[in-house]
Each structure stands twice: as C-alpha cells, then as structure tokens.
Write an enzyme that holds these catalytic residues in place. Structure first.
Site, PDB file in Angstrom:
ATOM      1  N   GLU A 242      39.767 -40.487 -41.141  1.00 61.71           N
ATOM      2  CA  GLU A 242      40.928 -39.641 -41.470  1.00 61.71           C
ATOM      3  C   GLU A 242      41.775 -39.408 -40.226  1.00 61.71           C
ATOM      4  O   GLU A 242      41.238 -39.320 -39.120  1.00 61.71           O
ATOM      5  CB  GLU A 242      40.450 -38.273 -41.983  1.00 61.71           C
ATOM      6  N   ASP A 243      43.059 -39.256 -40.416  1.00 59.89           N
ATOM      7  CA  ASP A 243      43.912 -38.925 -39.270  1.00 59.89           C
ATOM      8  C   ASP A 243      43.812 -37.441 -38.920  1.00 59.89           C
ATOM      9  O   ASP A 243      43.753 -37.078 -37.751  1.00 59.89           O
ATOM     10  CB  ASP A 243      45.370 -39.327 -39.533  1.00 59.89           C
ATOM     11  N   ILE A 244      43.770 -36.573 -39.937  1.00 57.53           N
ATOM     12  CA  ILE A 244      43.782 -35.145 -39.617  1.00 57.53           C
ATOM     13  C   ILE A 244      43.066 -34.322 -40.680  1.00 57.53           C
ATOM     14  O   ILE A 244      43.136 -34.642 -41.881  1.00 57.53           O
ATOM     15  CB  ILE A 244      45.247 -34.637 -39.431  1.00 57.53           C
TER      16      ILE A 244
ATOM     17  N   ASP B 191      43.352 -30.615 -41.892  1.00 59.74           N
ATOM     18  CA  ASP B 191      44.235 -29.449 -41.777  1.00 59.74           C
ATOM     19  C   ASP B 191      43.530 -28.290 -42.497  1.00 59.74           C
ATOM     20  O   ASP B 191      42.768 -27.543 -41.900  1.00 59.74           O
ATOM     21  CB  ASP B 191      45.579 -29.839 -42.401  1.00 59.74           C
TER      22      ASP B 191
ATOM     23  N   GLY C   2      41.288 -28.890 -44.766  1.00 60.75           N
ATOM     24  CA  GLY C   2      39.961 -29.426 -45.061  1.00 60.75           C
ATOM     25  C   GLY C   2      39.787 -29.780 -46.537  1.00 60.75           C
ATOM     26  O   GLY C   2      38.773 -30.361 -46.917  1.00 60.75           O
TER      27      GLY C   2
ATOM     28  N   THR D 189      41.273 -31.968 -48.508  1.00 60.24           N
ATOM     29  CA  THR D 189      41.231 -33.399 -48.823  1.00 60.24           C
ATOM     30  C   THR D 189      39.854 -33.973 -48.508  1.00 60.24           C
ATOM     31  O   THR D 189      39.241 -34.654 -49.330  1.00 60.24           O
ATOM     32  CB  THR D 189      42.307 -34.159 -48.013  1.00 60.24           C
TER      33      THR D 189
ATOM     34  N   LYS E 145      42.655 -29.104 -36.926  1.00 62.46           N
ATOM     35  CA  LYS E 145      43.398 -27.874 -36.616  1.00 62.46           C
ATOM     36  C   LYS E 145      42.566 -26.699 -37.105  1.00 62.46           C
ATOM     37  O   LYS E 145      42.710 -26.258 -38.248  1.00 62.46           O
ATOM     38  CB  LYS E 145      44.699 -27.854 -37.423  1.00 62.46           C
TER      39      LYS E 145
ATOM     40  N   ASP F 116      53.132 -38.317 -40.365  1.00 67.14           N
ATOM     41  CA  ASP F 116      54.567 -38.302 -40.650  1.00 67.14           C
ATOM     42  C   ASP F 116      55.117 -36.893 -40.822  1.00 67.14           C
ATOM     43  O   ASP F 116      54.372 -35.926 -41.023  1.00 67.14           O
ATOM     44  CB  ASP F 116      54.842 -39.058 -41.948  1.00 67.14           C
TER      45      ASP F 116
HETATM   46  C1  PRP Z   1      47.405 -35.636 -44.809  1.00 66.34           C
HETATM   47  C2  PRP Z   1      46.304 -36.258 -43.972  1.00 66.34           C
HETATM   48  C3  PRP Z   1      45.047 -35.871 -44.677  1.00 66.34           C
HETATM   49  C4  PRP Z   1      45.408 -34.547 -45.345  1.00 66.34           C
HETATM   50  C5  PRP Z   1      44.776 -33.436 -44.580  1.00 66.34           C
HETATM   51  O1  PRP Z   1      47.721 -36.489 -45.850  1.00 66.34           O
HETATM   52  O2  PRP Z   1      46.457 -37.644 -43.870  1.00 66.34           O
HETATM   53  O3  PRP Z   1      44.660 -36.824 -45.651  1.00 66.34           O
HETATM   54  O4  PRP Z   1      46.830 -34.436 -45.297  1.00 66.34           O
HETATM   55  O5  PRP Z   1      45.176 -32.189 -45.113  1.00 66.34           O
HETATM   56  P1  PRP Z   1      44.154 -31.108 -45.677  1.00 66.34           P
HETATM   57  O6  PRP Z   1      43.027 -31.004 -44.677  1.00 66.34           O
HETATM   58  O7  PRP Z   1      44.991 -29.863 -45.714  1.00 66.34           O
HETATM   59  O8  PRP Z   1      43.710 -31.525 -47.009  1.00 66.34           O
HETATM   60  P2  PRP Z   1      49.089 -36.364 -46.702  1.00 66.34           P
HETATM   61  O9  PRP Z   1      48.800 -35.676 -47.999  1.00 66.34           O
HETATM   62  O10 PRP Z   1      50.153 -35.769 -45.826  1.00 66.34           O
HETATM   63  O11 PRP Z   1      49.426 -37.843 -47.048  1.00 66.34           O
HETATM   64  P3  PRP Z   1      49.728 -39.108 -46.082  1.00 66.34           P
HETATM   65  O12 PRP Z   1      48.449 -39.367 -45.318  1.00 66.34           O
HETATM   66  O13 PRP Z   1      50.069 -40.183 -47.030  1.00 66.34           O
HETATM   67  O14 PRP Z   1      50.857 -38.739 -45.150  1.00 66.34           O
END
Ligand code: PRP
Length: 176
Positions: A97-99, A101, A103, A105, A129, A157
């Site tokens: 995963e990239d991030i 936030d 949690g 997802t 974060k 993005d």
């Molecule tokens: C972003 C990111 C994670 C998710 C994290 O995806 O890539 O998958 O949000 O957020 P969370 O911890 O609050 O769930 P996003 O929905 O922006 O889609 P993208 O990766 O296509 O930009």
C-alpha cells in the site's frame, strides 16, 4: 496550484525502499513464490520499485478498492472494484500500500483476503499518518511515519494530479 513542498526526497525514498526490499528478501528467503499484491492506484510506483529490488522469487498482482465517494471522509465504506487474478489459498501474500490514512481500506482488505486462507498475510506500507488512524491495522513493513498533511507524488494524487512526481510533497488543497 503551487509546486508541492518536498517532504521526502527521491533519494530518501530510494534508500528506504532499498532497506525494505532487503528486509523482505531476508524474511521470505525460504518462501517459494511471494505473492505481492499492490493496491491500485496509489501503490503502483512503490510496488514496481519494491518488486524490482527483491532478491527472492515473487509474483505481482493488483487489487482495486475505493471508498464510496460521497462518504469518503467519515463513513469509510470500502468497495472492491477489481479482484486478484489467482486463488490466494496457500499463498504467502504481501499487501503493498502507498498510505494508511484512516486504516479503513487496509482493515477491509485484510479481513477480505484473510478469509481466503492464505499461508501468510502481511503488509508493506510506504506511509502512515497515525493522527488520522480510526481502526488499528498491522503494518509489518513501514516506510515512513508522516504528519497529517496532504501528500502527493510517488503514486499519490490530489484530484488525479501529481502521481508521477519522483518525490513525496505536501500541498494545501483548496477548502470547500
Ligand atoms: C488511498 C490510498 C489507500 C487509501 C488509504 O486510496 O491509496 O488505498 O486511500 O486510506 P484509508 O486508510 O483512509 O482507507 P484512494 O482511495 O485515494 O485511491 P487511489 O489509490 O486510486 O488514489
């Protein structure tokens, strides 16, 4: 919009990805074929750099998830847009995963994939974060802990812009 302020330089990211790749290669040295699972879209650059640095047999797959757009800031309902290609039963799965936030997802993903009886299920996350976290999630391999700011670049993005920046920068999105 003005140029993002650099939070993590290209060099800092490269060094950290190198370290993570070394650690993962060591931990999975006895595993047949690591199943690397990137979460679209944000993880596509991190997964591509990380996977090329591993010294162990691995395969690459993707999954796509999304928050429901009208509820994204609070309710956090997550839906599956595109599933993996192969059955995960008996596989050693590493979610990339990239991030993290809130949690939500990753929590959804671990619950969903965990039900498919993988041999093991771990997570590699570039950014977390902690100030935004709503549900506890286990991050087995972490790149960086960052403050609660809007970050872009290296796959991340803002309104589908900035994903291809080689560094991670901070922007100030317009409110409203
Ligand atoms: C972003 C990111 C994670 C998710 C994290 O995806 O890539 O998958 O949000 O957020 P969370 O911890 O609050 O769930 P996003 O929905 O922006 O889609 P993208 O990766 O296509 O930009």
């Amino acid at each position: 919009m003005t140029e993002p302020r650099v939070l993590l330089s290209q060099q800092a990211i490269e060094q950290r990805v190198d370290d993570l790749a070394r650690e993962i290669s060591e931990d999975y040295r006895d595993v047949d074929n690591l199943y690397m699972l990137g979460v679209l879209r944000g993880a596509f650059i991190f997964l591509s750099d990380l996977s090329r640095r591993l010294s162990i047999p691995r395969r690459v797959d993707f999954i796509a998830l999304s928050s429901y757009e009208d509820e994204s800031t609070t309710a956090g309902a997550v839906r599956l847009i595109m599933d993996v290609r192969a059955p995960l039963e008996g596989q050693h799965v590493l979610v990339v995963e990239d991030i993290v936030d809130t949690g939500l997802t990753l929590e959804y993903l671990l619950r969903t994939l965990g039900a498919r009886a993988p041999a093991s299920l771990k997570t590699c996350v570039l950014l977390e974060k902690p100030e935004r976290l709503q549900v506890p999630v286990t991050i087995d391999y972490l790149g960086f802990t960052i403050p609660d700011e809007w970050v872009v670049g290296y796959g991340l993005d803002y309104a589908d812009q900035f994903r291809c920046l080689p560094y991670i920068g901070v922007i100030e999105p317009k409110s409203g």
